[in-house]
Write a protein that holds these residues in place. Structure first.
Motif, PDB file in Angstrom:
ATOM      1  N   GLN A 184     -75.384  24.352  63.938  1.00 23.66           N
ATOM      2  CA  GLN A 184     -74.285  25.284  64.157  1.00 23.66           C
ATOM      3  C   GLN A 184     -74.201  25.712  65.616  1.00 23.66           C
ATOM      4  O   GLN A 184     -73.116  25.841  66.171  1.00 23.66           O
ATOM      5  CB  GLN A 184     -74.427  26.504  63.249  1.00 23.66           C
ATOM      6  N   ALA A 185     -75.342  25.894  66.262  1.00 22.09           N
ATOM      7  CA  ALA A 185     -75.359  26.298  67.673  1.00 22.09           C
ATOM      8  C   ALA A 185     -74.851  25.184  68.579  1.00 22.09           C
ATOM      9  O   ALA A 185     -74.345  25.445  69.673  1.00 22.09           O
ATOM     10  CB  ALA A 185     -76.772  26.706  68.084  1.00 22.09           C
ATOM     11  N   MET A 186     -74.938  23.930  68.141  1.00 19.21           N
ATOM     12  CA  MET A 186     -74.559  22.792  68.970  1.00 19.21           C
ATOM     13  C   MET A 186     -73.075  22.441  68.890  1.00 19.21           C
ATOM     14  O   MET A 186     -72.638  21.464  69.464  1.00 19.21           O
ATOM     15  CB  MET A 186     -75.378  21.554  68.580  1.00 19.21           C
ATOM     16  N   THR A 187     -72.294  23.219  68.206  1.00 25.26           N
ATOM     17  CA  THR A 187     -70.883  22.889  68.042  1.00 25.26           C
ATOM     18  C   THR A 187     -70.003  23.478  69.139  1.00 25.26           C
ATOM     19  O   THR A 187     -68.791  23.443  69.041  1.00 25.26           O
ATOM     20  CB  THR A 187     -70.369  23.362  66.663  1.00 25.26           C
ATOM     21  N   SER A 188     -70.607  23.990  70.216  1.00 23.98           N
ATOM     22  CA  SER A 188     -69.817  24.552  71.312  1.00 23.98           C
ATOM     23  C   SER A 188     -69.825  23.614  72.511  1.00 23.98           C
ATOM     24  O   SER A 188     -70.510  22.595  72.526  1.00 23.98           O
ATOM     25  CB  SER A 188     -70.351  25.929  71.691  1.00 23.98           C
ATOM     26  N   VAL A 189     -69.079  23.984  73.542  1.00 27.17           N
ATOM     27  CA  VAL A 189     -68.907  23.132  74.718  1.00 27.17           C
ATOM     28  C   VAL A 189     -70.202  22.958  75.514  1.00 27.17           C
ATOM     29  O   VAL A 189     -70.530  21.866  75.933  1.00 27.17           O
ATOM     30  CB  VAL A 189     -67.793  23.705  75.620  1.00 27.17           C
ATOM     31  N   GLY A 190     -70.964  24.003  75.743  1.00 27.23           N
ATOM     32  CA  GLY A 190     -72.179  23.933  76.559  1.00 27.23           C
ATOM     33  C   GLY A 190     -73.383  23.558  75.724  1.00 27.23           C
ATOM     34  O   GLY A 190     -74.348  24.312  75.639  1.00 27.23           O
ATOM     35  N   MET A 191     -73.353  22.355  75.131  1.00 26.11           N
ATOM     36  CA  MET A 191     -74.395  21.980  74.183  1.00 26.11           C
ATOM     37  C   MET A 191     -75.800  21.980  74.768  1.00 26.11           C
ATOM     38  O   MET A 191     -76.727  22.445  74.121  1.00 26.11           O
ATOM     39  CB  MET A 191     -74.090  20.620  73.559  1.00 26.11           C
ATOM     40  N   LEU A 192     -75.990  21.471  75.969  1.00 28.98           N
ATOM     41  CA  LEU A 192     -77.331  21.429  76.542  1.00 28.98           C
ATOM     42  C   LEU A 192     -77.862  22.837  76.753  1.00 28.98           C
ATOM     43  O   LEU A 192     -78.989  23.158  76.386  1.00 28.98           O
ATOM     44  CB  LEU A 192     -77.351  20.646  77.854  1.00 28.98           C
TER      45      LEU A 192
END
Length: 59
Positions: A13-21
């Motif tokens: 869920q946290a990885m679904t945004s633009v700033g994935m790294l």
């Protein structure tokens, strides 16, 4: 190190945004311990380079 089902879901869920790294680094920092991420050899090397001395070590 195995992660829990809840940790897996929270991470995805946290990885679904633009700033994935950046999000991945923040999630790992907030949810895992250093020994869950790094091998003992790496942790020992970091500690030595940063002036930490193992108790009962050098005398």
């Amino acid at each position: 190190m195995a992660t829990s089902y809840r940790q897996d879901i929270d991470f995805v869920q946290a990885m679904t945004s633009v700033g994935m790294l950046e999000d991945a680094i923040a999630w790992i920092k907030d949810n895992l311990n250093p020994e869950d991420v790094f091998e003992k050899k790496q942790l020992d090397g970091w500690a030595e380079e940063n002036g930490y001395v193992e108790e009962g070590g050098e005398e």
